[in-house]
Enzyme design. Structure first.
Site, PDB file in Angstrom:
ATOM      1  N   LYS A 176      27.614   4.538  -9.106  1.00  0.00           N
ATOM      2  CA  LYS A 176      27.155   5.737  -9.808  1.00  0.00           C
ATOM      3  C   LYS A 176      28.223   6.816  -9.718  1.00  0.00           C
ATOM      4  O   LYS A 176      28.384   7.477  -8.692  1.00  0.00           O
ATOM      5  CB  LYS A 176      25.852   6.286  -9.211  1.00  0.00           C
ATOM      6  CG  LYS A 176      25.257   7.358 -10.117  1.00  0.00           C
ATOM      7  CD  LYS A 176      24.214   8.217  -9.454  1.00  0.00           C
ATOM      8  CE  LYS A 176      24.723   9.545  -8.986  1.00  0.00           C
ATOM      9  NZ  LYS A 176      25.382  10.397  -9.968  1.00  0.00           N
ATOM     10  N   GLU A 179      27.639  12.565 -12.578  1.00  0.00           N
ATOM     11  CA  GLU A 179      27.130  12.792 -13.937  1.00  0.00           C
ATOM     12  C   GLU A 179      28.032  13.752 -14.715  1.00  0.00           C
ATOM     13  O   GLU A 179      27.995  13.796 -15.937  1.00  0.00           O
ATOM     14  CB  GLU A 179      25.693  13.332 -13.903  1.00  0.00           C
ATOM     15  CG  GLU A 179      25.498  14.677 -13.201  1.00  0.00           C
ATOM     16  CD  GLU A 179      25.292  14.562 -11.697  1.00  0.00           C
ATOM     17  OE1 GLU A 179      25.894  13.664 -11.074  1.00  0.00           O
ATOM     18  OE2 GLU A 179      24.531  15.380 -11.137  1.00  0.00           O
ATOM     19  N   GLY A 229      30.999  13.098  -1.433  1.00  0.00           N
ATOM     20  CA  GLY A 229      30.481  14.293  -2.092  1.00  0.00           C
ATOM     21  C   GLY A 229      30.288  15.397  -1.073  1.00  0.00           C
ATOM     22  O   GLY A 229      30.941  15.409  -0.025  1.00  0.00           O
ATOM     23  N   GLY A 230      29.387  16.309  -1.377  1.00  0.00           N
ATOM     24  CA  GLY A 230      29.197  17.486  -0.539  1.00  0.00           C
ATOM     25  C   GLY A 230      28.364  17.218   0.703  1.00  0.00           C
ATOM     26  O   GLY A 230      27.612  16.230   0.784  1.00  0.00           O
ATOM     27  N   THR A 233      24.456  17.079   0.217  1.00  0.00           N
ATOM     28  CA  THR A 233      24.025  15.814  -0.384  1.00  0.00           C
ATOM     29  C   THR A 233      24.120  14.683   0.636  1.00  0.00           C
ATOM     30  O   THR A 233      23.239  13.821   0.720  1.00  0.00           O
ATOM     31  CB  THR A 233      24.899  15.469  -1.611  1.00  0.00           C
ATOM     32  OG1 THR A 233      25.073  16.630  -2.399  1.00  0.00           O
ATOM     33  CG2 THR A 233      24.275  14.382  -2.443  1.00  0.00           C
ATOM     34  N   GLY A 234      25.196  14.694   1.408  1.00  0.00           N
ATOM     35  CA  GLY A 234      25.384  13.651   2.424  1.00  0.00           C
ATOM     36  C   GLY A 234      24.237  13.645   3.434  1.00  0.00           C
ATOM     37  O   GLY A 234      23.730  12.582   3.804  1.00  0.00           O
ATOM     38  N   GLU A 251      31.736  10.421   3.090  1.00  0.00           N
ATOM     39  CA  GLU A 251      33.003  11.163   2.970  1.00  0.00           C
ATOM     40  C   GLU A 251      32.629  12.517   2.394  1.00  0.00           C
ATOM     41  O   GLU A 251      32.326  12.632   1.200  1.00  0.00           O
ATOM     42  CB  GLU A 251      33.945  10.446   1.992  1.00  0.00           C
ATOM     43  CG  GLU A 251      34.473   9.122   2.474  1.00  0.00           C
ATOM     44  CD  GLU A 251      35.524   9.269   3.571  1.00  0.00           C
ATOM     45  OE1 GLU A 251      36.032  10.387   3.774  1.00  0.00           O
ATOM     46  OE2 GLU A 251      35.802   8.259   4.224  1.00  0.00           O
ATOM     47  N   CYS A 289      39.129  17.670  -1.754  1.00  0.00           N
ATOM     48  CA  CYS A 289      38.433  17.747  -0.462  1.00  0.00           C
ATOM     49  C   CYS A 289      39.376  18.100   0.668  1.00  0.00           C
ATOM     50  O   CYS A 289      38.998  18.770   1.622  1.00  0.00           O
ATOM     51  CB  CYS A 289      37.732  16.432  -0.170  1.00  0.00           C
ATOM     52  SG  CYS A 289      38.838  15.024  -0.281  1.00  0.00           S
ATOM     53  N   GLU A 390      33.383  25.680   2.440  1.00  0.00           N
ATOM     54  CA  GLU A 390      34.223  25.019   1.440  1.00  0.00           C
ATOM     55  C   GLU A 390      33.985  25.698   0.087  1.00  0.00           C
ATOM     56  O   GLU A 390      32.876  25.690  -0.434  1.00  0.00           O
ATOM     57  CB  GLU A 390      33.825  23.544   1.347  1.00  0.00           C
ATOM     58  CG  GLU A 390      34.730  22.749   0.432  1.00  0.00           C
ATOM     59  CD  GLU A 390      34.289  21.305   0.264  1.00  0.00           C
ATOM     60  OE1 GLU A 390      33.081  21.069   0.029  1.00  0.00           O
ATOM     61  OE2 GLU A 390      35.141  20.420   0.354  1.00  0.00           O
TER      62      GLU A 390
HETATM   63  P1  NAD Z   1      27.871  16.328  -4.833  1.00  0.00           P
HETATM   64  O1  NAD Z   1      27.449  16.081  -3.428  1.00  0.00           O
HETATM   65  O2  NAD Z   1      27.194  17.382  -5.602  1.00  0.00           O
HETATM   66  O3  NAD Z   1      27.740  15.002  -5.709  1.00  0.00           O
HETATM   67  C1  NAD Z   1      28.415  13.816  -5.361  1.00  0.00           C
HETATM   68  C2  NAD Z   1      27.666  12.640  -5.969  1.00  0.00           C
HETATM   69  O4  NAD Z   1      26.386  12.543  -5.353  1.00  0.00           O
HETATM   70  C3  NAD Z   1      27.401  12.762  -7.469  1.00  0.00           C
HETATM   71  O5  NAD Z   1      27.529  11.485  -8.051  1.00  0.00           O
HETATM   72  C4  NAD Z   1      25.954  13.221  -7.508  1.00  0.00           C
HETATM   73  O6  NAD Z   1      25.274  12.882  -8.688  1.00  0.00           O
HETATM   74  C5  NAD Z   1      25.372  12.470  -6.330  1.00  0.00           C
HETATM   75  N1  NAD Z   1      24.145  13.046  -5.761  1.00  0.00           N
HETATM   76  C6  NAD Z   1      23.765  14.342  -5.739  1.00  0.00           C
HETATM   77  N2  NAD Z   1      22.572  14.458  -5.119  1.00  0.00           N
HETATM   78  C7  NAD Z   1      22.209  13.208  -4.726  1.00  0.00           C
HETATM   79  C8  NAD Z   1      21.083  12.679  -4.030  1.00  0.00           C
HETATM   80  N3  NAD Z   1      20.099  13.449  -3.579  1.00  0.00           N
HETATM   81  N4  NAD Z   1      21.040  11.347  -3.807  1.00  0.00           N
HETATM   82  C9  NAD Z   1      22.055  10.545  -4.201  1.00  0.00           C
HETATM   83  N5  NAD Z   1      23.131  10.995  -4.876  1.00  0.00           N
HETATM   84  C10 NAD Z   1      23.210  12.309  -5.136  1.00  0.00           C
HETATM   85  O7  NAD Z   1      29.457  16.572  -4.757  1.00  0.00           O
HETATM   86  P2  NAD Z   1      30.425  16.956  -5.953  1.00  0.00           P
HETATM   87  O8  NAD Z   1      30.203  18.391  -6.264  1.00  0.00           O
HETATM   88  O9  NAD Z   1      30.360  15.933  -7.011  1.00  0.00           O
HETATM   89  O10 NAD Z   1      31.850  16.761  -5.234  1.00  0.00           O
HETATM   90  C11 NAD Z   1      32.458  17.746  -4.478  1.00  0.00           C
HETATM   91  C12 NAD Z   1      32.303  17.446  -2.995  1.00  0.00           C
HETATM   92  O11 NAD Z   1      32.845  16.160  -2.710  1.00  0.00           O
HETATM   93  C13 NAD Z   1      33.083  18.413  -2.161  1.00  0.00           C
HETATM   94  O12 NAD Z   1      32.302  18.810  -1.051  1.00  0.00           O
HETATM   95  C14 NAD Z   1      34.278  17.587  -1.683  1.00  0.00           C
HETATM   96  O13 NAD Z   1      34.856  18.035  -0.512  1.00  0.00           O
HETATM   97  C15 NAD Z   1      33.676  16.243  -1.564  1.00  0.00           C
HETATM   98  N6  NAD Z   1      34.705  15.208  -1.582  1.00  0.00           N
HETATM   99  C16 NAD Z   1      35.032  14.590  -0.411  1.00  0.00           C
HETATM  100  C17 NAD Z   1      36.045  13.638  -0.392  1.00  0.00           C
HETATM  101  C18 NAD Z   1      36.444  12.952   0.881  1.00  0.00           C
HETATM  102  O14 NAD Z   1      37.260  12.045   0.829  1.00  0.00           O
HETATM  103  N7  NAD Z   1      35.908  13.330   2.021  1.00  0.00           N
HETATM  104  C19 NAD Z   1      36.705  13.309  -1.579  1.00  0.00           C
HETATM  105  C20 NAD Z   1      36.349  13.959  -2.755  1.00  0.00           C
HETATM  106  C21 NAD Z   1      35.337  14.908  -2.743  1.00  0.00           C
END
Ligand code: NAD
Length: 496
Positions: A176, A179, A229-230, A233-234, A251, A289, A390
């Protein structure tokens, strides 16, 4: 995309079960570049079931490492064949410059080449149990059905860090993408079809995190979730997965210090140090990130260093990523720019000194895009939210130190721990500081580089688990200990 179905479930491309779609917007001008299918929770159940069936059917996981290695290499060849198309899609979707997108596709290719090589040389571990009759082996087996969730800043690159090792290990998966930026991943999964990935091994869904993402993670048939991701969310995903005891690798974000010692002034490293701090924070408009968003600089050079940085930051050419003259593109969406603008207002209200930027560009040609100028705040301290959180935009905060211990303390004063940089001409000091910093990647006299062969991941709340390197493959493997007695006898514990 363009009326073609965008969801791939069990080898069949289809539209969303309720016919829903989403507009995909070019952040450089606000135009709609594609309309893609928006998957539903029903589609999520179907996709996980397809991945489960492909795994349990056994044919895919019975392929030899040599066969999977060859397949990964074929994918790498196709990525290079389609490099220009994929790079253009990535730029239209994320706004990053075409030069960056081309580098991304090369990096994606090297991830596939790396895991192709690694799986080809992996061997079982033999264990001496002290009994010559026993052959004891630890073997690696695929973990099973994986859910792979990626963010929008490096859409295909982050997805490749997951898909390549998952395929190498013999797993099946549901991917996935974000979006906000799904286009390159859709094109990539079409390319996997062409490479000969069997039906059901890689399933693809696009849709929102809240509905689709949670339907994918809240499913007992999933064996492993790899998420980038963030932090918020993690946390959510880890809590959902805990109910099913599903393994999770996270991550997450970073608030990455870049520590500069005064010795760069006399060692001839001044210009390169300024250049690396500048690139480290403003590349991809700070939507990285591992961006070096916290400059921690020795007091005696701080005024001059910040002045040199500000001069160069003000000269960065912000523009449409398709224009070869642009050095950095827009922020990914209007909503994200609003978040960055809120952080700038917060920095000002917290008392930080705005040195440059802090506004949208005035160029009328950029008015429809989500551009923001490189921004530097001096006179920051660690009590400020602008320093702790961040911002994920083109914002650099500056803190000053007077001793090595203070520099280390500042560099470690973060809930994150993804990456850090150290700049010094004193080798012994460099080694001391690098070892003292609690971050997953530390660059000494460099910034931002990585290789597919070395692990990437975070200390602290930057996540758990590792991507890339041998550990990035191990995440997708279960270890099985096989104890084989070649001369069996009775155990003899119970006497009657
Ligand atoms: P986000 O957490 O908003 O979304 C990431 C993904 O998670 C998207 O595909 C989103 O649709 C999905 N998602 C959102 N809510 C969810 C849920 N409840 N259940 C399952 N999936 C869900 O992050 P973003 O805004 O897309 O990306 C930016 C973040 O990613 C920043 O915090 C950045 O630091 C981090 N990031 C980390 C790394 C790393 O290697 N550590 C690399 C790139 C980005």
């Amino acid at each position: 995309m363009d009326g073609e179905p965008d969801l791939c479930i069990g080898g069949t491309w289809r539209h969303a079960s309720d016919g829903g779609t989403r507009d995909i917007v070019n952040p450089a001008d606000g135009s709609v570049v594609a309309v893609v299918d928006e998957a539903t929770p029903d589609d999520a159940r179907d996709a996980v079931a397809a991945a489960r069936a492909a795994f349990d059917g056994g044919a895919w996981r019975a392929t030899t490492a040599a066969e999977r290695s060859e397949l990964l290499n074929r994918i790498a060849d196709l990525l290079q064949r389609d490099k220009e198309d994929l790079a253009h899609l990535e730029t239209r979707d994320t706004g990053k410059t075409l030069a960056e997108s081309r580098i991304d596709i090369d990096d994606v290719t090297s991830v596939f080449r790396y895991y192709s090589r690694l799986i080809g040389v992996e061997a079982d571990t033999l264990v001496d149990v002290g009994d010559p009759a026993v052959i004891s082996r630890v073997v690696r087996e695929p973990i099973g059905v994986c859910v792979l969730i990626a963010p929008w800043n490096y859409p295909l690159l982050q997805m490749s860090w997951k898909v390549a090792p998952a395929l190498a290990a013999g797993c099946t998966m549901v991917a996935k993408p974000s979006e906000v930026t799904p286009l390159s991943t859709i094109a990539f999964v079409r390319l996997l079809d062409e490479a000969g990935i069997p039906p059901g091994v890689v399933n693809l869904l696009q849709g929102s995190g809240a509905t689709l993402g949670s339907a994918l993670t809240d499913n007992p048939d999933v064996d492993f979730i790899s998420f980038t991701g963030g932090l918020a969310t993690g946390r959510n995903i880890a809590a959902t997965a805990a109910a099913h005891v599903t393994k999770v690798a996270l991550e997450l974000g970073g608030k990455n210090p870049h520590i500069v010692f005064a010795d760069v002034r006399d060692s001839g490293d001044w210009d390169a140090a300024v250049d690396h701090v500048l690139t480290g924070v403003f590349l991809h408009s700070g939507q990285v990130c591992s961006a070096g968003t916290r400059l921690i600089v020795e007091e005696s050079i701080a005024d001059d260093f910040v002045a040199a940085l500000a001069e160069r930051a003000a000269a960065i050419r912000v523009g449409n990523g398709m224009d070869p003259a642009s050095e950095t593109g827009p922020l990914v969406s209007e909503q994200h720019r609003a978040k960055v603008e809120d952080y700038v207002a917060l920095g000002i209200s917290e008392g930080a000194k705005l040195v440059c930027g802090g506004a949208r560009p005035t160029d009328a040609a950029l008015a429809d895009g989500y551009f923001y100028l490189p921004t530097i705040f001096d006179r920051c301290d660690r009590s400020m939210r602008i320093v702790a959180e961040e911002t994920f935009g083109p914002i650099l905060t500056v803190e000053r130190f007077t001793s090595e211990d203070e520099a280390i303390a500042l560099g470690n004063d973060t809930e994150y721990g993804l990456a850090a940089g150290v700049r010094t001409s004193d080798a012994a000091r460099g080694e001391r500081v690098v070892r003292a910093l609690r971050h997953g990647t530390v660059w000494l006299n460099d910034f931002g580089y990585y290789t597919a062969s070395a692990e990437w991941g975070g200390f602290g709340k930057s996540g758990n688990g590792r991507e890339l390197g041998p550990s990035g493959l191990a995440e997708y493997q279960e270890l099985k200990h096989i104890w084989h007695n070649t001369a069996p006898t009775a155990a003899g514990w119970f006497k009657n």
